[in-house]
Design a protein around this motif. Structure first.
Motif, short mmCIF file in Angstrom:
data_model
loop_
_atom_site.label_atom_id
_atom_site.label_comp_id
_atom_site.label_asym_id
_atom_site.label_seq_id
_atom_site.Cartn_x
_atom_site.Cartn_y
_atom_site.Cartn_z
N ARG A 39 -14.15 -3.95 -5.89
CA ARG A 39 -13.65 -4.88 -4.89
C ARG A 39 -12.96 -6.06 -5.58
O ARG A 39 -13.50 -6.63 -6.53
CB ARG A 39 -14.82 -5.37 -4.05
N PHE A 41 -9.57 -6.28 -1.21
CA PHE A 41 -9.20 -4.89 -1.43
C PHE A 41 -10.45 -4.17 -1.94
O PHE A 41 -11.09 -4.63 -2.88
CB PHE A 41 -8.08 -4.77 -2.46
N VAL A 64 2.07 1.91 -3.49
CA VAL A 64 0.99 2.43 -4.35
C VAL A 64 0.72 3.89 -4.03
O VAL A 64 0.57 4.72 -4.94
CB VAL A 64 -0.29 1.60 -4.16
N VAL A 106 -12.00 -0.34 -3.10
CA VAL A 106 -11.84 1.07 -3.43
C VAL A 106 -13.24 1.65 -3.62
O VAL A 106 -13.98 1.22 -4.50
CB VAL A 106 -11.01 1.27 -4.71
N GLU A 115 0.06 -3.81 -7.62
CA GLU A 115 0.17 -2.35 -7.48
C GLU A 115 -0.55 -1.67 -8.63
O GLU A 115 -1.25 -0.66 -8.44
CB GLU A 115 1.64 -1.93 -7.48
N VAL A 168 -8.84 -2.48 3.15
CA VAL A 168 -8.37 -3.85 2.99
C VAL A 168 -8.75 -4.63 4.24
O VAL A 168 -8.54 -4.16 5.36
CB VAL A 168 -6.84 -3.91 2.78
N LEU A 179 -9.62 3.57 0.41
CA LEU A 179 -9.01 2.27 0.12
C LEU A 179 -9.06 1.44 1.40
O LEU A 179 -8.40 1.78 2.38
CB LEU A 179 -7.57 2.43 -0.37
N ILE A 239 -4.39 -1.74 -8.02
CA ILE A 239 -4.85 -0.76 -7.02
C ILE A 239 -4.75 0.65 -7.58
O ILE A 239 -5.67 1.47 -7.42
CB ILE A 239 -4.04 -0.89 -5.72
N CYS A 295 -7.15 -4.54 -14.76
CA CYS A 295 -7.40 -5.02 -13.40
C CYS A 295 -7.98 -6.42 -13.41
O CYS A 295 -7.52 -7.31 -12.69
CB CYS A 295 -8.35 -4.07 -12.66
N ILE A 329 0.83 -1.21 0.00
CA ILE A 329 0.00 0.00 0.00
C ILE A 329 0.86 1.25 0.00
O ILE A 329 0.56 2.23 -0.69
CB ILE A 329 -0.96 0.00 1.21
#
Length: 357
Positions: A345, A275, A210, A277, A242, A266, A264, A245, A321, A207
């Protein structure tokens, strides 16, 4: 070559297991004095082998083996091959016919499915190409126009104006570079050119990496982090995750109009790390949710072009992604938040590292 050899051994194992089960069942029936169903068992074994294996050869071989087995061990005279009896010949013909017909049917079905899958891939590639061509045109036009302006009449602009134009060129060039990187990630993983090598990665370090990259790109955008207090170690290709995200965060910045909060989160759920967002922006139109990861969803919904190239990325980032997460044996979803905004997600397995990895 290894893949082909693997398929051959797989088919041989299927054929062997089916006939071992058939032989065991026949021995049991023979000991109980029930002989009339033994031929049917081997006919069914030929049928199963023809369905579960590739092509014709394994079904035909199983028909020959089945015919010989029934004739030799389970019909009179026992433990001797004798095709003088009409019933023995009929059994042989029936098994061969079943093997050939079933092999033809399954081969046609598998061929049809392969053609269907390939057609779908071609359709997706065509849609992706149209989407990319559609969105790349704007930044290229901007770069060309700005650079031409500086070359032809740069002396007519102040230093501040020239710097502003050059920053615009730099931003659009950076956008194009990231677009190309995303496209390469999709094609390489889909074509098997990138082997996913998972290594133990500490969540906090992932994290942090990122966030450094994200804040460098979007210094004004604050991201609220909600992370587990415990140290979480996840097997993954850290560079690719990375990218996932970063793409999800960037997607919110580019498309979540009216957003004032980007989160964000987790958390651990069973044997998976999830994860998430989320934003409180405009959300996603319901009709676009199903195609949001296909790389060109907006083209099918009549979305109009924008003069701002930053608002265009063809959904390529989301397609990347999905490709990366699937390559990690994970899952990714998108939905609207009931209180407003969107939630993306994805989950990764917390698995023990295998030597093959």
């Amino acid at each position: 070559m290894k893949k082909k050899r693997h398929h051959i051994w797989k088919n041989i194992m299927i054929m062997a297991v089916v006939f071992l089960v058939a032989s065991g069942s026949s021995i049991i029936l023979q000991k109980t004095g029930v002989h009339e169903h033994i031929t049917a068992i081997f006919i069914f074994a030929v049928f199963l082998t023809s369905i579960l294996t590739d092509g014709y050869i394994y079904g035909i071989v199983s028909a020959l083996v089945g015919t010989l087995a029934v004739n030799y061990a389970y019909t009179y005279p026992f433990y001797a091959l004798d095709f003088r009896f009409q019933s023995n010949m009929i059994s042989a013909v029936v098994m061969m016919a079943i093997a050939v017909l079933t092999g033809m049917l399954t081969t046609q079905v598998k061929t049809h499915e392969a053609i269907k899958v390939e057609s779908e891939k071609e359709r997706m590639r065509a849609n992706l190409l149209r989407a990319v061509s559609h969105d790349i045109r704007t930044p290229l036009t901007t770069i060309y126009g700005a650079s031409t302006t500086l070359l032809e009449s740069g002396e007519n602009y102040t230093k501040e104006q020239r710097i502003k134009i050059l920053k615009g060129i730099q931003e659009d060039s950076d956008w194009l570079m990231r677009m190309v990187e995303n496209l390469l990630s999709i094609t390489r993983i889909d074509e098997g050119k990138i082997k996913i090598i998972k290594t133990p990665t500490v969540l906090d370090e992932l994290i942090d990496s990122v966030m450094v990259k994200f804040h460098k790109r979007y210094p004004q955008q604050e991201v609220y982090l909600d992370l587990p207090e415990d140290i979480i170690i996840i097997p993954m290709d850290a560079i690719l995750i990375e990218q996932v995200i970063f793409n999800l965060l960037e997607n919110a910045v580019l498309h979540a109009d009216g957003m004032t909060e980007l989160i964000l989160k987790v958390f651990v759920l069973g044997k998976q790390v999830v994860f998430e967002v989320s934003d409180n922006g405009c959300g996603i139109e319901k009709e676009r949710l199903n195609g949001i990861f296909n790389g060109s969803y907006h083209l099918f919904e009549g979305r109009t072009a924008s003069s701002d190239s930053k608002k265009h990325n063809s959904g390529i980032g989301l397609s990347v992604c999905q490709t990366i997460v699937k390559a990690h044996d994970g899952a990714i979803t998108a939905e609207n938040n009931p209180v407003g905004g969107a939630v993306f997600r994805f989950s990764l397995n917390i698995e023990e590292m295998k030597e093959s990895e």
